[in-house]
Design an enzyme around this catalytic site. Structure first.
Site, PDB file in Angstrom:
ATOM      1  CG  ASP A  80      -0.764   0.088   2.678  1.00 17.81           C
ATOM      2  OD1 ASP A  80       0.697  -1.233   2.648  1.00 17.81           O
ATOM      3  OD2 ASP A  80      -0.948   0.748   3.835  1.00 17.81           O
ATOM      4  CG  ASP A  85       6.703   4.394   1.882  1.00 14.80           C
ATOM      5  OD1 ASP A  85       7.594   2.848   2.450  1.00 14.80           O
ATOM      6  OD2 ASP A  85       6.290   4.833   2.447  1.00 14.80           O
ATOM      7  CD  GLU A 108       4.112   0.422   6.732  1.00 13.80           C
ATOM      8  OE1 GLU A 108       4.958   0.261   7.466  1.00 13.80           O
ATOM      9  OE2 GLU A 108       3.721   0.967   5.739  1.00 13.80           O
TER      10      GLU A 108
END
Length: 381
Positions: A72, A102, A134
């Site tokens: 995610d 990320d 997350e």
């Protein structure tokens, strides 16, 4: 075009913002792995709208290495992007797009290693673990870990590829996010003493939260920056109109705690203050007054011993023994809590994460490819 860059272009194209499903990405990875004869295990959420993925290459009856990443990404809403966030754009040696740093860059490098993995004679297995949600509290990985915890052989190392510029990280703080709902009694503001002003009592609690945070400065660990646990109020809502004493106020706060500290200490201290000092004064005016606390999310900190096997392995793979810590949290503490030693090391910088025009450099992707190949070389027969 490197295989990692090609895969990253595909991964960025999936909008896996935490509020959306990640199934298209997971199904792509499942099919990609299947193309190399590698089976995937999917662990779904209750609604079956999201899934974790776990796959293994090599002898699964022996301890191995987990390469872990979350699928995610954070929202792009309201950010001044100058490039399309869900398309990969290359400029000046940088790859732009949401999640490039990320942490889809790391996932791309892991997937790019697969052809070499399946051809190698491995003396230890390599596991690929991909999780969901997350970014909203390390939620998805918990169901995956519940499955892994029941297995007779646990991995010897988990490498979480959050962006650390490929520097080996052995520690990060834990986090507790809480919500406080204050309910008072509304009335006309001309008769304010007859009501119970929820905003004012919430402000009193927020002030006490600040004082608790100040006391935490005395407990320091120089390995972290800042070297103490922190507390902050991030959201507050309340009130209907200026001439109405507000009956309700809500605020959300978080604790970023050193691994040696239980962040619940802060919540317990604030709750005690609320029940002993604030609520009695509220209920003296209106018995219907209340203060309610709700946990929103929590995950533990991580601290891996520099003398451990996990530290030795990541030093060998990354080529550095300059171990560090990071201010942001990861799923590492959750892996560690079920007996899987964990380190954090991945391409890119969190200075770019969560920002508009997020990017990872081609140099960092190449460096991650090299790190994973060193890992592979170390576990071949």
């Amino acid at each position: 075009m490197s295989r990692s860059r090609e895969l990253l272009e595909t991964l960025v194209g999936f909008d896996t913002t935490s509020r959306e499903s990640n199934l298209q990405l997971i199904e792509f990875v499942r099919d990609y792995l299947a193309g190399f004869g590698v089976a995937s295990e999917l662990v779904y959420n209750a609604e079956r709208s999201k899934a974790n993925l776990f796959a293994s290459v090599g002898p699964v009856d022996l301890p191995g290495i987990v390469l872990s990443g979350h699928t995610d990404v954070v929202p792009v809403d309201g950010q001044p992007w100058t490039l399309p966030p869900f398309e990969l754009t290359e400029r000046d040696g940088k790859l732009f797009g949401r999640g490039t740093a990320d942490m889809k860059g790391y996932i791309a490098c892991v997937l790019a290693l697969l052809p070499e993995l399946v051809k190698a004679q491995l003396r230890l297995p390599v596991h690929i673990a991909l999780s969901y949600d997350e970014e909203v509290g390390c939620l998805g990985v918990r169901s995956l870990l519940a499955v892994l915890e029941q297995r007779p052989v646990k991995p010897m190392l988990c490498i979480i590829g959050e962006p650390t510029e490929l520097k080996p990280v052995l520690g990060h703080k834990g986090k507790l996010a809480m919500r406080c709902d204050v309910h008072g009694e509304a009335c006309h503001s001309a008769y304010a003493p007859s009501g119970v002003n929820a905003i004012e009592h919430a402000a009193e609690l927020i002030g006490e939260l600040g004082r608790i945070g100040q006391r935490l400065h005395k407990r320091q660990d120089p390995r972290f920056d800042p070297p103490f646990s922190t507390v902050q109020t991030g959201l507050i809502t309340g009130g209907k109109a200026l001439n109405i004493v507000p009956a309700d106020c809500r605020f959300d706060f978080e604790v970023r705690a050193l691994p040696s500290m239980d962040p619940g200490e802060v919540a317990e201290a604030l709750q005690a203050y609320a029940m002993q000092q604030v609520l009695p004064r509220m209920q003296a005016v209106s018995k219907q007054s209340s203060i309610r606390f709700t946990e929103l999310s929590a995950y533990p900190g991580l601290v891996t011993d520099e003398r451990s096997q996990a530290a030795e392995l990541i030093a060998a793979f990354s080529g550095s023994r300059e171990f560090g810590t990071v201010a942001f949290g990861t799923e590492g503490g959750l892996f560690d809590a079920v007996g899987i030693p964990t380190v954090v090391c991945g391409p890119g910088s969190m200075d770019q994460g969560h920002k508009p025009d997020e990017f990872v450099s081609l140099e960092q992707l190449d460096g991650c490819d090299a790190m994973l190949r060193r890992m592979l070389d170390s576990i071949q027969v």
